[in-house]
Write a protein that holds these residues in place. Structure first.
Motif, PDB file in Angstrom:
ATOM      1  N   LEU A 417      46.657  36.209  57.024  1.00  0.00           N
ATOM      2  CA  LEU A 417      46.532  37.596  56.976  1.00  0.00           C
ATOM      3  C   LEU A 417      46.832  38.066  58.516  1.00  0.00           C
ATOM      4  CD1 LEU A 417      45.448  40.414  55.976  1.00  0.00           C
ATOM      5  CD2 LEU A 417      43.059  39.754  56.477  1.00  0.00           C
ATOM      6  N   THR A 418      47.980  39.034  58.440  1.00  0.00           N
ATOM      7  CA  THR A 418      48.194  39.300  59.896  1.00  0.00           C
ATOM      8  C   THR A 418      47.424  40.400  60.627  1.00  0.00           C
ATOM      9  OG1 THR A 418      50.769  39.308  58.947  1.00  0.00           O
ATOM     10  CG2 THR A 418      50.266  40.786  60.908  1.00  0.00           C
ATOM     11  N   SER A 419      47.041  40.079  61.791  1.00  0.00           N
ATOM     12  CA  SER A 419      46.437  40.749  62.547  1.00  0.00           C
ATOM     13  C   SER A 419      44.732  40.764  61.753  1.00  0.00           C
ATOM     14  CB  SER A 419      46.734  42.175  62.791  1.00  0.00           C
ATOM     15  OG  SER A 419      46.118  42.855  63.834  1.00  0.00           O
ATOM     16  N   ALA A 420      44.428  39.838  61.301  1.00  0.00           N
ATOM     17  CA  ALA A 420      43.004  39.887  60.802  1.00  0.00           C
ATOM     18  C   ALA A 420      42.167  40.358  61.637  1.00  0.00           C
ATOM     19  CB  ALA A 420      42.817  38.481  60.235  1.00  0.00           C
ATOM     20  N   HIS A 421      41.166  41.270  61.183  1.00  0.00           N
ATOM     21  CA  HIS A 421      40.300  41.938  61.949  1.00  0.00           C
ATOM     22  C   HIS A 421      38.886  42.193  61.461  1.00  0.00           C
ATOM     23  CE1 HIS A 421      42.732  43.070  65.257  1.00  0.00           C
ATOM     24  NE2 HIS A 421      41.902  43.699  65.891  1.00  0.00           N
ATOM     25  N   GLY A 422      38.835  41.968  60.069  1.00  0.00           N
ATOM     26  CA  GLY A 422      37.232  42.179  59.558  1.00  0.00           C
ATOM     27  C   GLY A 422      37.338  41.484  58.146  1.00  0.00           C
ATOM     28  N   VAL A 423      36.141  41.196  57.806  1.00  0.00           N
ATOM     29  CA  VAL A 423      35.858  40.372  56.744  1.00  0.00           C
ATOM     30  C   VAL A 423      34.478  40.937  55.988  1.00  0.00           C
ATOM     31  CG1 VAL A 423      37.361  38.469  56.533  1.00  0.00           C
ATOM     32  CG2 VAL A 423      35.127  38.276  57.883  1.00  0.00           C
ATOM     33  N   VAL A 424      34.394  41.277  54.901  1.00  0.00           N
ATOM     34  CA  VAL A 424      33.194  41.747  54.092  1.00  0.00           C
ATOM     35  C   VAL A 424      32.951  40.965  52.797  1.00  0.00           C
ATOM     36  CG1 VAL A 424      31.849  43.651  52.943  1.00  0.00           C
ATOM     37  CG2 VAL A 424      32.758  43.760  55.385  1.00  0.00           C
ATOM     38  N   TRP A 425      31.863  40.296  52.447  1.00  0.00           N
ATOM     39  CA  TRP A 425      31.429  39.772  51.334  1.00  0.00           C
ATOM     40  C   TRP A 425      30.798  41.035  50.501  1.00  0.00           C
ATOM     41  CZ3 TRP A 425      32.759  36.624  47.624  1.00  0.00           C
ATOM     42  CH2 TRP A 425      31.663  36.294  46.590  1.00  0.00           C
ATOM     43  N   ASN A 426      31.228  40.987  49.102  1.00  0.00           N
ATOM     44  CA  ASN A 426      30.398  42.020  48.357  1.00  0.00           C
ATOM     45  C   ASN A 426      29.999  41.344  47.153  1.00  0.00           C
ATOM     46  OD1 ASN A 426      29.832  44.015  46.411  1.00  0.00           O
ATOM     47  ND2 ASN A 426      31.585  45.170  46.652  1.00  0.00           N
ATOM     48  N   GLU A 427      28.447  41.265  47.434  1.00  0.00           N
ATOM     49  CA  GLU A 427      27.808  40.301  46.405  1.00  0.00           C
ATOM     50  C   GLU A 427      28.049  40.766  44.883  1.00  0.00           C
ATOM     51  OE1 GLU A 427      25.396  37.035  45.077  1.00  0.00           O
ATOM     52  OE2 GLU A 427      26.305  37.391  46.996  1.00  0.00           O
ATOM     53  N   ALA A 428      27.853  42.073  44.601  1.00  0.00           N
ATOM     54  CA  ALA A 428      27.890  42.974  43.463  1.00  0.00           C
ATOM     55  C   ALA A 428      29.021  42.437  42.793  1.00  0.00           C
ATOM     56  CB  ALA A 428      28.020  44.225  43.627  1.00  0.00           C
ATOM     57  N   ASN A 429      30.303  42.501  43.073  1.00  0.00           N
ATOM     58  CA  ASN A 429      31.579  41.868  42.320  1.00  0.00           C
ATOM     59  C   ASN A 429      32.106  40.722  42.549  1.00  0.00           C
ATOM     60  OD1 ASN A 429      32.810  42.391  44.731  1.00  0.00           O
ATOM     61  ND2 ASN A 429      33.985  44.204  44.028  1.00  0.00           N
ATOM     62  N   GLN A 430      31.319  39.949  43.560  1.00  0.00           N
ATOM     63  CA  GLN A 430      31.680  38.521  44.083  1.00  0.00           C
ATOM     64  C   GLN A 430      33.105  38.392  44.650  1.00  0.00           C
ATOM     65  OE1 GLN A 430      29.397  35.408  43.238  1.00  0.00           O
ATOM     66  NE2 GLN A 430      28.274  37.078  43.893  1.00  0.00           N
ATOM     67  N   ARG A 431      33.418  39.493  45.288  1.00  0.00           N
ATOM     68  CA  ARG A 431      34.690  39.396  46.086  1.00  0.00           C
ATOM     69  C   ARG A 431      34.562  39.436  47.579  1.00  0.00           C
ATOM     70  NH1 ARG A 431      35.398  38.194  41.773  1.00  0.00           N
ATOM     71  NH2 ARG A 431      37.264  38.606  40.192  1.00  0.00           N
ATOM     72  N   LEU A 432      35.701  39.098  48.166  1.00  0.00           N
ATOM     73  CA  LEU A 432      35.676  38.985  49.518  1.00  0.00           C
ATOM     74  C   LEU A 432      36.750  40.112  49.894  1.00  0.00           C
ATOM     75  CD1 LEU A 432      34.937  37.926  52.535  1.00  0.00           C
ATOM     76  CD2 LEU A 432      37.028  36.324  52.217  1.00  0.00           C
ATOM     77  N   TYR A 433      36.503  41.002  51.047  1.00  0.00           N
ATOM     78  CA  TYR A 433      37.587  42.094  51.227  1.00  0.00           C
ATOM     79  C   TYR A 433      37.813  41.548  52.793  1.00  0.00           C
ATOM     80  CZ  TYR A 433      36.171  44.523  47.274  1.00  0.00           C
ATOM     81  OH  TYR A 433      35.996  44.645  45.743  1.00  0.00           O
ATOM     82  N   ALA A 434      39.205  41.824  53.024  1.00  0.00           N
ATOM     83  CA  ALA A 434      39.677  41.799  54.576  1.00  0.00           C
ATOM     84  C   ALA A 434      40.763  42.466  54.815  1.00  0.00           C
ATOM     85  CB  ALA A 434      40.052  40.323  54.733  1.00  0.00           C
ATOM     86  N   ILE A 435      40.643  43.061  56.096  1.00  0.00           N
ATOM     87  CA  ILE A 435      41.505  44.000  56.811  1.00  0.00           C
ATOM     88  C   ILE A 435      42.504  43.350  57.810  1.00  0.00           C
ATOM     89  CG2 ILE A 435      40.441  45.819  55.988  1.00  0.00           C
ATOM     90  CD1 ILE A 435      39.376  46.274  59.006  1.00  0.00           C
ATOM     91  N   GLY A 436      43.628  43.723  57.888  1.00  0.00           N
ATOM     92  CA  GLY A 436      44.571  43.379  58.903  1.00  0.00           C
ATOM     93  C   GLY A 436      45.903  44.297  58.937  1.00  0.00           C
ATOM     94  N   GLU A 437      46.378  44.757  60.046  1.00  0.00           N
ATOM     95  CA  GLU A 437      47.522  45.683  60.306  1.00  0.00           C
ATOM     96  C   GLU A 437      47.274  47.013  59.462  1.00  0.00           C
ATOM     97  OE1 GLU A 437      51.439  44.099  59.213  1.00  0.00           O
ATOM     98  OE2 GLU A 437      51.729  44.550  61.506  1.00  0.00           O
ATOM     99  N   GLN A 438      47.770  46.938  58.309  1.00  0.00           N
ATOM    100  CA  GLN A 438      47.509  48.327  57.429  1.00  0.00           C
ATOM    101  C   GLN A 438      47.484  47.673  56.015  1.00  0.00           C
ATOM    102  OE1 GLN A 438      50.913  51.143  57.787  1.00  0.00           O
ATOM    103  NE2 GLN A 438      49.996  52.744  56.592  1.00  0.00           N
ATOM    104  N   SER A 439      46.741  46.780  55.787  1.00  0.00           N
ATOM    105  CA  SER A 439      46.275  46.191  54.491  1.00  0.00           C
ATOM    106  C   SER A 439      44.899  45.886  54.063  1.00  0.00           C
ATOM    107  CB  SER A 439      47.324  44.928  54.083  1.00  0.00           C
ATOM    108  OG  SER A 439      46.862  44.084  54.810  1.00  0.00           O
ATOM    109  N   LEU A 440      44.392  46.169  53.170  1.00  0.00           N
ATOM    110  CA  LEU A 440      43.165  45.831  52.471  1.00  0.00           C
ATOM    111  C   LEU A 440      43.501  44.689  51.324  1.00  0.00           C
ATOM    112  CD1 LEU A 440      40.040  45.894  52.188  1.00  0.00           C
ATOM    113  CD2 LEU A 440      40.488  48.016  50.809  1.00  0.00           C
ATOM    114  N   GLN A 441      43.052  43.411  51.618  1.00  0.00           N
ATOM    115  CA  GLN A 441      43.031  42.428  50.930  1.00  0.00           C
ATOM    116  C   GLN A 441      41.726  41.951  49.939  1.00  0.00           C
ATOM    117  OE1 GLN A 441      45.572  39.122  52.431  1.00  0.00           O
ATOM    118  NE2 GLN A 441      47.140  40.557  52.575  1.00  0.00           N
ATOM    119  N   VAL A 442      41.923  41.738  48.869  1.00  0.00           N
ATOM    120  CA  VAL A 442      40.732  41.335  48.132  1.00  0.00           C
ATOM    121  C   VAL A 442      40.976  39.782  47.399  1.00  0.00           C
ATOM    122  CG1 VAL A 442      39.350  41.849  45.942  1.00  0.00           C
ATOM    123  CG2 VAL A 442      40.695  43.642  47.149  1.00  0.00           C
ATOM    124  N   TYR A 443      39.896  39.045  47.768  1.00  0.00           N
ATOM    125  CA  TYR A 443      40.031  37.584  47.401  1.00  0.00           C
ATOM    126  C   TYR A 443      38.828  37.305  46.300  1.00  0.00           C
ATOM    127  CZ  TYR A 443      42.876  37.370  51.795  1.00  0.00           C
ATOM    128  OH  TYR A 443      44.013  37.451  52.536  1.00  0.00           O
TER     129      TYR A 443
END
Length: 569
Positions: A417-443
């Motif tokens: 994840l280029t320029s990874a800066h933030g990560v947040v876990w969403n318990e409600a939908n069991q997904r990890l969200y991460a940001i970097g550069e100009q993208s929001l990625q869902v895992y």
């Protein structure tokens, strides 16, 4: 007085004591031989040596009482519901000999119960000791020291026992804040009785009480504005199988609580310290920079400074040995995220490390020095941690790293994840969200119940701006994303909404938004402050995400600050 006269006085004093003990022995022998019948009632005397123990006091320390010439102790013998009382023969020390007088049949080996002070509400009948723990208290701690001993009461040797506090003291910790406490109520979550009539079995010393609630009404308001405080509660020595709840009331009539659902064993003569209670009406912030993390009560801080508002702090250089780094590398803290209901903090540093820190003990529960340019981290299910590692040229830059808390420094999985800066876990939908550069990625979490778990990329979303620095979870359907400007992202609708308060911001380092109240706490380095191009020395607060400026500020003039987090709105 010369030395010769002093020696004569000591000799005479010692001779008096010896004569007194011989007299007591003779009296015991005379009484013991006066009637060989074991059934006839007769007077007899008993030598008893009593030792007073330390007990926990209202200040959270211990008090060691000594026998005074004006004090008395009480003793119960088998078959009698009336106590006998005597004064110490050797006052001025922790241990003294007593001579008790009784009436009864000739004594065989038996168990007697002693207590102090003599006016304590202590009764003994049918093999049980009875006393009282008030259900209405005022924050003082009254000693009630009790002990037992088994032996021949009418023997020349006599018996000896140690008297110890019969109840437990619970210390309710109250966090520093802009409030004063007037009352606290304590209840067991499992319905156990914790006060009232306390009954103790003489044989097994097992205790039971009669009432389920204790209310402490303080004679003077407990001012918490300058420092943390404690409230002592005398409580029965019982086991609380489902924990307890202590509900505090401040002078404005607001209530807040400290509790646990874990079993709690309250021991006779012991103490129990609660977690810190903090008014839910006080805003608590956590911020970091350089080598420091601070917690403050925002209501006690102002535009001139924060020092008087500090409730907790941590110096990262104290972790140097654990991390295996020089103290100078225990610096450049860039995130301090509260996790597990604020009991722990995930701290990351641009100097390539991350720790999970226990707030109460300041113990490091997890660490890694393999997270290059770490900028944020998050707790994941099953005791795992993900770390966002930002820009750099190494193999551990521009990635998300996965760890097991139980295995420091061991990278379980790593995804780019280029320029990874933030990560947040969403318990409600069991997904990890991460940001970097100009993208929001869902895992999603893949093979999570195996020894080789991994992060699986499901979706990449382009954000309205690049230069992303921070992301927080607003609610189960909303993310707050900030850096160049700031946006709310609606997960269900896949839609970004700009927060126009930040339309001119180019370097928001942290942004926390409360969608229920509209409040925002943030740090903005668009116009840098301090010694770094990325740092600020101002914590900002606003009440409208579309306002034209902040509502208030808190200055942090001695820190190259990066992020602020909200522990309690």
């Amino acid at each position: 007085m010369n030395l010769f006269n002093l020696r004569i006085m000591n000799t005479v004093q010692n001779q008096i004591i010896r004569n007194l003990l011989v007299g007591i022995g003779a009296l015991l022998l005379a009484i013991g031989c006066s009637n060989d019948s074991t059934d006839s009632v007769r007077p007899f005397a008993s030598k008893v040596s009593l030792t007073l123990s330390r007990y926990y006091n209202a200040q959270g320390t211990t008090t060691l009482p000594v026998w005074e010439s004006s004090s008395q102790a009480g003793v119960y013998v088998p078959g009698s519901s009336v106590a006998s009382y005597a004064s110490p023969i050797l006052p001025g020390s922790q241990t003294s000999l007593f001579l008790f007088s009784f009436e009864g049949p000739r004594q065989e080996v038996s168990t007697i119960v002693g207590f102090w002070p003599a006016d304590a509400p202590v009764f003994c009948e049918n093999g049980r000791l009875q006393t009282t723990i008030p259900t209405l208290q005022d924050g003082t701690v009254s000693p009630c020291l009790i002990g037992k001993s088994t032996g021949r009461l009418d023997s020349y040797e006599g018996c000896e026992m140690t008297l110890s506090q019969i109840f437990c003291v619970m210390y309710i910790s109250v966090k520093k804040g802009d409030y004063a406490v007037r009352e606290v109520t304590v209840k067991a979550n499992g319905g156990e009785a914790i006060a009232g009539e306390l009954s103790v079995g003489i044989d097994d010393w097992a205790a039971s009480a009669s009432e389920q609630t204790i209310t402490v009404t303080l004679p003077e308001l407990l001012d918490c504005s300058q420092e943390a405080q404690i409230i002592p509660v005398m409580i029965a020595p019982v086991t609380l199988n489902k924990g307890y709840t202590a509900t505090l009331t401040d002078t404005d009539g607001n209530s807040f609580a400290v509790s646990t659902n874990d079993p709690v064993e309250l021991t006779a003569g012991g103490k129990y310290d609660t977690d810190e209670a903090a008014s839910s009406y006080a805003t608590e912030l956590i911020f970091c920079g350089d080598n420091m993390i601070y917690m403050i009560n925002a209501d006690l801080a102002d535009a001139t400074g924060y020092k008087d508002a500090v409730t907790w702090s941590w110096d990262a250089t104290t972790a140097a040995t654990t991390l295996g780094l020089a103290a100078s590398r225990c610096n450049h803290l860039d995130d301090c995220k509260p996790v597990n209901n604020g009991k722990q903090i995930l701290a990351t540093s641009s100097y390539h490390w991350c720790v999970l820190l226990d707030v109460e003990t300041q113990q490091i529960l997890f660490h890694t020095t393999s997270s290059s340019n770490a900028h944020s981290a998050e707790i994941l299910p099953d005791d795992r941690i993900v770390v966002a590692c930002s820009e750099g040229t190494g193999s551990t830059n521009n990635v998300l790293q996965l760890y097991n808390i139980a295995s420091p420094n061991v990278i379980v999985d790593q995804v780019p994840l280029t320029s990874a800066h933030g990560v947040v876990w969403n318990e409600a939908n069991q997904r990890l969200y991460a940001i970097g550069e100009q993208s929001l990625q869902v895992y999603s979490l893949k093979n999570w119940d195996t020894a080789t778990p991994s992060l699986e990329l499901e979706k990449t979303i382009q954000t309205p701006q690049n230069g992303l620095h921070d992301m927080t979870l607003v609610n189960s359907n909303t993310l707050c994303i900030a850096g160049k400007r700031a946006y709310l992202y609606d997960i269900g609708a896949d839609r970004f909404t700009e927060m126009t308060l930040f339309s001119s911001s180019t370097s928001i380092k942290s942004l926390n938004y409360n969608d229920e109240t509209g409040e925002l706490w943030y740090t903005d380095a668009t116009h840098p402050e301090g010694s770094q191009s990325w740092s600020t020395q101002t914590i900002r607060y606003a009440t409208d995400m579309n306002a034209s400026s902040e509502t208030r500020t808190i200055k942090v003039p001695d820190l190259d600050m990066y992020k602020v987090r909200v522990l309690n709105w």
